[in-house]
Design an enzyme around this catalytic site. Sequence first.
Site, PDB file in Angstrom:
ATOM      1  N   ARG A  64     -13.098   8.744   0.545  1.00  0.00           N
ATOM      2  CA  ARG A  64     -12.164   8.851   1.652  1.00  0.00           C
ATOM      3  C   ARG A  64     -11.988   7.465   2.272  1.00  0.00           C
ATOM      4  O   ARG A  64     -12.639   6.518   1.877  1.00  0.00           O
ATOM      5  CB  ARG A  64     -12.665   9.836   2.707  1.00  0.00           C
ATOM      6  N   GLY A  65     -11.086   7.392   3.254  1.00  0.00           N
ATOM      7  CA  GLY A  65     -10.806   6.122   3.902  1.00  0.00           C
ATOM      8  C   GLY A  65      -9.615   5.457   3.250  1.00  0.00           C
ATOM      9  O   GLY A  65      -9.576   5.288   2.020  1.00  0.00           O
ATOM     10  N   ALA A  66      -8.633   5.083   4.061  1.00  0.00           N
ATOM     11  CA  ALA A  66      -7.346   4.645   3.522  1.00  0.00           C
ATOM     12  C   ALA A  66      -7.452   3.545   2.461  1.00  0.00           C
ATOM     13  O   ALA A  66      -6.946   3.715   1.348  1.00  0.00           O
ATOM     14  CB  ALA A  66      -6.433   4.209   4.670  1.00  0.00           C
ATOM     15  N   ARG A  98      -3.723  13.606  -1.086  1.00  0.00           N
ATOM     16  CA  ARG A  98      -3.781  13.559   0.383  1.00  0.00           C
ATOM     17  C   ARG A  98      -2.488  12.904   0.859  1.00  0.00           C
ATOM     18  O   ARG A  98      -2.254  11.719   0.580  1.00  0.00           O
ATOM     19  CB  ARG A  98      -4.999  12.788   0.890  1.00  0.00           C
ATOM     20  N   ASP A 254      -4.681   5.396   8.848  1.00  0.00           N
ATOM     21  CA  ASP A 254      -4.345   5.940   7.535  1.00  0.00           C
ATOM     22  C   ASP A 254      -2.886   5.698   7.189  1.00  0.00           C
ATOM     23  O   ASP A 254      -2.517   5.702   6.022  1.00  0.00           O
ATOM     24  CB  ASP A 254      -4.658   7.432   7.502  1.00  0.00           C
ATOM     25  N   ASN A 264      -4.097   8.236  12.511  1.00  0.00           N
ATOM     26  CA  ASN A 264      -5.516   8.033  12.224  1.00  0.00           C
ATOM     27  C   ASN A 264      -6.236   9.363  12.425  1.00  0.00           C
ATOM     28  O   ASN A 264      -5.640  10.356  12.836  1.00  0.00           O
ATOM     29  CB  ASN A 264      -6.103   6.953  13.135  1.00  0.00           C
TER      30      ASN A 264
END
Length: 380
Positions: A64-66, A98, A254, A264
């Site tokens: 995860r995490g942009a 996503r 994000d 976000n």
Amino acid sequence: MADQDAQPPVGIEPPPLPVLRWVEPPEGPALVLLDQTRLPAEEAEFVCTDVPALVRAIRTLAVRGAPLLGIAGAYGVALAALRGDEVAATAQLLERARPTAVNLGYGVRRAAGAYREAVGKGADRERAAAVALAEARALHREDAEASGRMARYGRALLDELLPDGGGYRLLTHCNTGALVSGGEGTAFAVALGAHREGRLRRLWVDETRPLLQGARLTAYEASRHGMPHSLLTDNAAGSLFAAGEVDAVLIGADRIAADGAVANKVGSYPLAVLAKYHHVPFIVVAPTTTVDLDTADGASIVVEQRPGAEVTELTSPRGGAVGAGGLLVAPVGTTAYNPAFDVTPPELVTAIVTEEGAISPVTGVGLAELCARSSQVTIS
């Protein structure tokens, strides 16, 4: 406040987190991820030998995490190409995993574009797959470099906004460290730089409900680096501001729309409102790859809706799937509103920090000019 955090020896840096790595064992290539759903209880790996496995990892938040999603997406294209899978179809599958995180689509399109270009120039599938892999590795390196530059720009901005010379008390939300990046992160990297300079008085860590990325992941990273930090429930932030205990808010993003609106992790927008009322800087730290100039404004950002079971159940951080026998915290049949993100309008954002510098005030014109400095963003 008494510091109950365990501190490692001064000057001793922990080893880098093995967040994402590409391997080529005899049985074939694979993307190996640090399974973030199992932290902090254990550091376990999630091995993706094909794109469907990577899509599952993305949807379950094992990765995860942009920025890291962009890197993972690029490696996913290379993985499909090397396996001989249909690259265009698997690229679409990855992009849809996503919808809000713009970096995922950026990384996928970049590696897929490199693959198509190589094929168009006459390369066979094996050679074109190697080109896609090289592009993924290049994106990985670039993100690590961008992380370092964002940390420096962010530290300089803190000095400008908070010139009294005392230690900073910084509030952060969700997780923005090495677990989301090819380097040391985005907003967390700024706080880490302040810590290394002896300027971090306290890192306030929102739990970040319902999946507790702050409690499970940010506190985990802060502990590894010996950073003075305290955990709070998301709904305690207001009392923290009222007590005058927050000097600045640092979050990641994000997706950033063309007007400077910031999507976000849900809970960011209330922090921005609190910061505005209490005259506290609200700073967004994200690479230019997170800027989506094709999305006009915040209202145009598609916000991912997560399963209601994430709210109505509690699950173990040892890899238990949400909705698979978790502890019920609401009556059976209770529906839940569970957006993964919220959107903060640009007028509530003090500054956006990227690897190309910072802009303040946040305007569409300023953001476009900032992005024009980077070859990673195309202005259409």
